[in-house]
Design an enzyme around this catalytic site. Structure first.
Site, PDB file in Angstrom:
ATOM      1  N   ASP A 195       0.846  -1.182   0.000  1.00  0.00           N
ATOM      2  CA  ASP A 195       0.000   0.000   0.000  1.00  0.00           C
ATOM      3  C   ASP A 195       0.885   1.236   0.000  1.00  0.00           C
ATOM      4  O   ASP A 195       1.974   1.235   0.579  1.00  0.00           O
ATOM      5  CB  ASP A 195      -0.881  -0.027   1.260  1.00  0.00           C
ATOM      6  CG  ASP A 195      -1.853   1.119   1.279  1.00  0.00           C
ATOM      7  OD1 ASP A 195      -1.505   2.155   1.877  1.00  0.00           O
ATOM      8  OD2 ASP A 195      -2.944   0.987   0.702  1.00  0.00           O
TER       9      ASP A 195
ATOM     10  N   ALA B  80       3.018   7.869 -10.422  1.00  0.00           N
ATOM     11  CA  ALA B  80       1.734   8.027  -9.732  1.00  0.00           C
ATOM     12  C   ALA B  80       1.594   9.409  -9.104  1.00  0.00           C
ATOM     13  O   ALA B  80       2.572  10.029  -8.700  1.00  0.00           O
ATOM     14  CB  ALA B  80       1.585   6.955  -8.653  1.00  0.00           C
TER      15      ALA B  80
ATOM     16  N   ALA C 149      -3.657  14.339 -10.394  1.00  0.00           N
ATOM     17  CA  ALA C 149      -3.635  15.432 -11.372  1.00  0.00           C
ATOM     18  C   ALA C 149      -5.008  15.510 -12.027  1.00  0.00           C
ATOM     19  O   ALA C 149      -5.758  14.532 -12.048  1.00  0.00           O
ATOM     20  CB  ALA C 149      -2.576  15.174 -12.436  1.00  0.00           C
TER      21      ALA C 149
ATOM     22  N   SER D  73       5.982  17.988 -13.135  1.00  0.00           N
ATOM     23  CA  SER D  73       5.097  18.695 -14.065  1.00  0.00           C
ATOM     24  C   SER D  73       5.704  20.045 -14.429  1.00  0.00           C
ATOM     25  O   SER D  73       6.357  20.681 -13.606  1.00  0.00           O
ATOM     26  CB  SER D  73       3.729  18.920 -13.406  1.00  0.00           C
ATOM     27  OG  SER D  73       2.932  19.775 -14.185  1.00  0.00           O
TER      28      SER D  73
ATOM     29  N   TYR E 284      -1.766  22.107  -7.027  1.00  0.00           N
ATOM     30  CA  TYR E 284      -1.122  20.989  -7.712  1.00  0.00           C
ATOM     31  C   TYR E 284       0.344  21.321  -8.006  1.00  0.00           C
ATOM     32  O   TYR E 284       1.250  20.538  -7.696  1.00  0.00           O
ATOM     33  CB  TYR E 284      -1.861  20.653  -9.008  1.00  0.00           C
ATOM     34  CG  TYR E 284      -1.122  19.671  -9.876  1.00  0.00           C
ATOM     35  CD1 TYR E 284      -1.126  18.317  -9.566  1.00  0.00           C
ATOM     36  CD2 TYR E 284      -0.408  20.096 -10.990  1.00  0.00           C
ATOM     37  CE1 TYR E 284      -0.432  17.406 -10.349  1.00  0.00           C
ATOM     38  CE2 TYR E 284       0.282  19.196 -11.780  1.00  0.00           C
ATOM     39  CZ  TYR E 284       0.269  17.857 -11.454  1.00  0.00           C
ATOM     40  OH  TYR E 284       0.963  16.961 -12.235  1.00  0.00           O
TER      41      TYR E 284
ATOM     42  N   LYS F 106       3.926  19.586  -6.475  1.00  0.00           N
ATOM     43  CA  LYS F 106       5.028  19.063  -7.283  1.00  0.00           C
ATOM     44  C   LYS F 106       6.346  19.770  -6.949  1.00  0.00           C
ATOM     45  O   LYS F 106       7.410  19.149  -6.948  1.00  0.00           O
ATOM     46  CB  LYS F 106       4.713  19.186  -8.773  1.00  0.00           C
ATOM     47  CG  LYS F 106       3.620  18.222  -9.238  1.00  0.00           C
ATOM     48  CD  LYS F 106       4.058  16.781  -9.096  1.00  0.00           C
ATOM     49  CE  LYS F 106       3.142  15.825  -9.828  1.00  0.00           C
ATOM     50  NZ  LYS F 106       3.671  14.459  -9.864  1.00  0.00           N
TER      51      LYS F 106
END
Length: 181
Positions: free
Chosen positions: A62, A84, A87, A124, A148, A152
């Site tokens: 997990d 992973a 997004a 990203s 987001y 990152k």
């Protein structure tokens, strides 16, 4: 590729290297397939942690498992390709931070402890902002425009700091634009 490899150092001594097995994490099966197929064609033994379940070898861990559990799971892995993340969906900043920043850092730490040689992280272009009037450069300052992008940035910074503590593992950060499909 599977199996032991040997290399020769400057003194002419031969040393055994870890087998080249890689683990790929991905939330979307399309992203996982785009990485897995070329690696598989080249003969690499690829193990996945894809949420949508590909019919191939996988680790049963997990994402919230302890770093020690991840370290044991990565014991014979030569490379980690971490794709992973969250997004293209509205998520709370705390969830973005947990998935996009904390998980990669924990996975890198486990990889370093397990003796993994290479770690690739999918970041990203959003770490550099949403709009640019000129081509972006690798050394442009961070300028994320949303939660987001900030998650990152935090991931990149924590990975770069971790890599300073573990110079034996190479780190590649890919800042790609939108992935679709």
């Amino acid at each position: 590729q599977d199996g032991q490899h040997a290399s020769t150092d400057e003194s002419g001594s031969t040393r055994e290297e870890k087998p080249t097995r890689s683990i790929t994490t991905a939330a979307l099966i399309t992203a996982c397939l785009r990485v897995l197929l070329p690696l598989s064609v080249e003969g690499y033994n690829v193990i996945t942690l894809c949420r949508d379940g590909l019919e191939r070898p996988s680790l049963d861990l997990d994402a919230d498992a302890s770093i020690d559990a991840w370290t044991r799971g990565l014991g014979d892995i030569g490379a980690v390709i971490h794709l992973a993340g969250i997004a293209h969906q509205l998520s709370e900043p705390a969830e973005l931070d947990r998935v996009n920043a904390q998980w990669p850092q924990r996975l890198f730490e486990a990889a370093a402890r397990a003796g993994v040689r290479d770690f690739v992280f999918l970041s990203s272009v959003k770490v550099l902002g949403d709009v640019s009037i000129r081509p972006l450069q690798v050394d442009d300052p961070y300028a994320p425009g949303d939660a987001y992008g900030r998650s990152k940035v935090k991931a990149e910074q924590s990975l770069l700091e971790a890599q300073m503590r573990h110079p034996e593992i190479s780190l590649v950060i890919l800042r790609i634009p939108l992935v679709y499909g």
